[in-house]
Design a protein around this motif. Sequence first.
Motif, PDB file in Angstrom:
ATOM      1  N   GLU B  43      19.166  31.196 195.649  1.00  0.00           N
ATOM      2  CA  GLU B  43      18.378  32.326 196.110  1.00  0.00           C
ATOM      3  C   GLU B  43      17.751  33.071 194.933  1.00  0.00           C
ATOM      4  O   GLU B  43      18.250  33.037 193.812  1.00  0.00           O
ATOM      5  CB  GLU B  43      19.261  33.292 196.932  1.00  0.00           C
ATOM      6  N   PRO B  44      16.663  33.814 195.191  1.00  0.00           N
ATOM      7  CA  PRO B  44      16.053  34.619 194.120  1.00  0.00           C
ATOM      8  C   PRO B  44      16.973  35.771 193.714  1.00  0.00           C
ATOM      9  O   PRO B  44      17.683  36.335 194.552  1.00  0.00           O
ATOM     10  CB  PRO B  44      14.773  35.174 194.772  1.00  0.00           C
ATOM     11  N   LYS B  45      16.922  36.085 192.421  1.00  0.00           N
ATOM     12  CA  LYS B  45      17.681  37.234 191.924  1.00  0.00           C
ATOM     13  C   LYS B  45      16.774  38.077 191.044  1.00  0.00           C
ATOM     14  O   LYS B  45      15.959  37.530 190.277  1.00  0.00           O
ATOM     15  CB  LYS B  45      18.905  36.773 191.132  1.00  0.00           C
ATOM     16  N   LEU B  46      16.947  39.402 191.122  1.00  0.00           N
ATOM     17  CA  LEU B  46      16.103  40.286 190.337  1.00  0.00           C
ATOM     18  C   LEU B  46      16.325  40.053 188.848  1.00  0.00           C
ATOM     19  O   LEU B  46      17.453  40.090 188.363  1.00  0.00           O
ATOM     20  CB  LEU B  46      16.394  41.736 190.677  1.00  0.00           C
ATOM     21  N   LEU B  47      15.239  39.829 188.124  1.00  0.00           N
ATOM     22  CA  LEU B  47      15.301  39.726 186.674  1.00  0.00           C
ATOM     23  C   LEU B  47      15.046  41.102 186.072  1.00  0.00           C
ATOM     24  O   LEU B  47      15.820  41.596 185.265  1.00  0.00           O
ATOM     25  CB  LEU B  47      14.264  38.722 186.173  1.00  0.00           C
ATOM     26  N   MET B  48      13.934  41.700 186.453  1.00  0.00           N
ATOM     27  CA  MET B  48      13.640  43.056 185.993  1.00  0.00           C
ATOM     28  C   MET B  48      12.528  43.692 186.801  1.00  0.00           C
ATOM     29  O   MET B  48      11.678  43.002 187.365  1.00  0.00           O
ATOM     30  CB  MET B  48      13.273  43.068 184.503  1.00  0.00           C
ATOM     31  N   SER B  49      12.582  45.006 186.897  1.00  0.00           N
ATOM     32  CA  SER B  49      11.483  45.764 187.475  1.00  0.00           C
ATOM     33  C   SER B  49      10.418  45.927 186.396  1.00  0.00           C
ATOM     34  O   SER B  49      10.711  45.797 185.202  1.00  0.00           O
ATOM     35  CB  SER B  49      11.957  47.132 187.942  1.00  0.00           C
ATOM     36  N   VAL B  50       9.201  46.197 186.807  1.00  0.00           N
ATOM     37  CA  VAL B  50       8.107  46.362 185.853  1.00  0.00           C
ATOM     38  C   VAL B  50       7.596  47.790 185.959  1.00  0.00           C
ATOM     39  O   VAL B  50       7.152  48.213 187.038  1.00  0.00           O
ATOM     40  CB  VAL B  50       6.953  45.370 186.144  1.00  0.00           C
ATOM     41  N   TYR B  51       7.646  48.515 184.878  1.00  0.00           N
ATOM     42  CA  TYR B  51       7.224  49.908 184.880  1.00  0.00           C
ATOM     43  C   TYR B  51       5.866  50.042 184.195  1.00  0.00           C
ATOM     44  O   TYR B  51       5.468  49.217 183.382  1.00  0.00           O
ATOM     45  CB  TYR B  51       8.269  50.775 184.164  1.00  0.00           C
ATOM     46  N   SER B  52       5.194  51.124 184.513  1.00  0.00           N
ATOM     47  CA  SER B  52       3.839  51.344 183.990  1.00  0.00           C
ATOM     48  C   SER B  52       3.794  51.342 182.472  1.00  0.00           C
ATOM     49  O   SER B  52       2.829  50.879 181.868  1.00  0.00           O
ATOM     50  CB  SER B  52       3.284  52.681 184.497  1.00  0.00           C
ATOM     51  N   GLY B  54       5.678  49.660 180.563  1.00  0.00           N
ATOM     52  CA  GLY B  54       6.231  48.436 180.011  1.00  0.00           C
ATOM     53  C   GLY B  54       7.716  48.594 179.775  1.00  0.00           C
ATOM     54  O   GLY B  54       8.202  49.702 179.557  1.00  0.00           O
ATOM     55  N   ASN B  55       8.450  47.532 179.868  1.00  0.00           N
ATOM     56  CA  ASN B  55       9.888  47.630 179.633  1.00  0.00           C
ATOM     57  C   ASN B  55      10.433  46.329 179.072  1.00  0.00           C
ATOM     58  O   ASN B  55       9.849  45.262 179.270  1.00  0.00           O
ATOM     59  CB  ASN B  55      10.635  48.059 180.887  1.00  0.00           C
ATOM     60  N   GLU B  56      11.536  46.481 178.373  1.00  0.00           N
ATOM     61  CA  GLU B  56      12.138  45.358 177.657  1.00  0.00           C
ATOM     62  C   GLU B  56      13.618  45.291 178.010  1.00  0.00           C
ATOM     63  O   GLU B  56      14.288  46.318 178.144  1.00  0.00           O
ATOM     64  CB  GLU B  56      11.965  45.597 176.148  1.00  0.00           C
ATOM     65  N   ASP B  57      14.104  44.064 178.158  1.00  0.00           N
ATOM     66  CA  ASP B  57      15.529  43.859 178.396  1.00  0.00           C
ATOM     67  C   ASP B  57      15.952  42.654 177.584  1.00  0.00           C
ATOM     68  O   ASP B  57      15.752  41.508 178.006  1.00  0.00           O
ATOM     69  CB  ASP B  57      15.782  43.641 179.893  1.00  0.00           C
ATOM     70  N   GLY B  58      16.463  42.899 176.416  1.00  0.00           N
ATOM     71  CA  GLY B  58      16.853  41.796 175.538  1.00  0.00           C
ATOM     72  C   GLY B  58      15.649  40.959 175.139  1.00  0.00           C
ATOM     73  O   GLY B  58      14.701  41.474 174.557  1.00  0.00           O
ATOM     74  N   SER B  72       2.742  40.867 183.452  1.00  0.00           N
ATOM     75  CA  SER B  72       3.120  39.758 182.567  1.00  0.00           C
ATOM     76  C   SER B  72       4.620  39.792 182.296  1.00  0.00           C
ATOM     77  O   SER B  72       5.279  40.833 182.418  1.00  0.00           O
ATOM     78  CB  SER B  72       2.334  39.839 181.253  1.00  0.00           C
ATOM     79  N   LEU B  73       5.138  38.623 181.952  1.00  0.00           N
ATOM     80  CA  LEU B  73       6.530  38.484 181.536  1.00  0.00           C
ATOM     81  C   LEU B  73       6.542  37.646 180.271  1.00  0.00           C
ATOM     82  O   LEU B  73       5.981  36.553 180.251  1.00  0.00           O
ATOM     83  CB  LEU B  73       7.361  37.803 182.622  1.00  0.00           C
ATOM     84  N   LEU B  74       7.168  38.181 179.240  1.00  0.00           N
ATOM     85  CA  LEU B  74       7.278  37.483 177.963  1.00  0.00           C
ATOM     86  C   LEU B  74       8.743  37.156 177.718  1.00  0.00           C
ATOM     87  O   LEU B  74       9.606  38.037 177.837  1.00  0.00           O
ATOM     88  CB  LEU B  74       6.739  38.369 176.834  1.00  0.00           C
ATOM     89  N   ILE B  75       9.014  35.912 177.393  1.00  0.00           N
ATOM     90  CA  ILE B  75      10.379  35.499 177.064  1.00  0.00           C
ATOM     91  C   ILE B  75      10.373  35.024 175.621  1.00  0.00           C
ATOM     92  O   ILE B  75       9.643  34.083 175.272  1.00  0.00           O
ATOM     93  CB  ILE B  75      10.874  34.366 177.991  1.00  0.00           C
ATOM     94  N   ARG B  76      11.166  35.689 174.804  1.00  0.00           N
ATOM     95  CA  ARG B  76      11.270  35.293 173.393  1.00  0.00           C
ATOM     96  C   ARG B  76      12.518  34.444 173.187  1.00  0.00           C
ATOM     97  O   ARG B  76      13.505  34.567 173.927  1.00  0.00           O
ATOM     98  CB  ARG B  76      11.364  36.534 172.493  1.00  0.00           C
TER      99      ARG B  76
END
Lengths: 113, 112
Positions: B43-52, B54-58, B72-76
């Motif tokens: 099933e789908p799981k929340l990765l992150m909400s997107v705020y105006s 911009g936000n970063e999580d790790g 957009s979603l950037l994965i480093r």
Amino acid sequence: EAGVAQSPRYKIIEKRQSVAFWCNPISGHATLYWYQQILGQGPKLLIQFQNNGVVDDSQLPKDRFSAERLKGVDSTLKIQPAKLEDSAVYLCASGTHLYNEQFFGPGTRLTVL
Amino acid sequence: RKEVEQDPGPFNVPEGATVAFNCTYSNSASQSFFWYRQDCRKEPKLLMSVYSSGNEDGRFTAQLNRASQYISLLIRDSKLSDSATYLCVVNGGGGTASKLTFGTGTRLQVTL
């Protein structure tokens, strides 16, 4: 905390038969959603409830699909009669508020032969 | 035009690479934006909400551009465990009858 429960996990039926799916949301969650996910596509919302009231059922094929959430807790989704194109995963999700995160159950994989 | 559009991929990247996904939405009144992750047959799981702002999580960074109506979603530093389908999700806007609309998802495959 227990997650969203769904049953059955798998169902195989023949076209024109009826089928029902059950969902028990996370305790205390007011909103409940049913989605259809066809292979290779994103989930498509079928119906959403706020407590036991329907908020949106604009994409529910009402000639064959029905859903209820009588006591504002668990919910059932029924298809009668099923068509071949109904083969999909049916996902139930719940949340605390319409705009907040949704928590999904494991889904019911339906195959219509 | 679809309500939410994503490039289905697949994006095949080596471990350690940086990868970016874009998603466009059609309803300018949309209010909430999310990235969900879906593993194969799960099933789908929340990765992150997107705020105006911009936000970063790790290793993950999400951006919202309301003027151009894209997210957009950037994965480093990609990991093998990042291999999954990433679903762009938009709240349709329009008051209490809003609904979440999912994109078709972008498939990411991270390889050794």
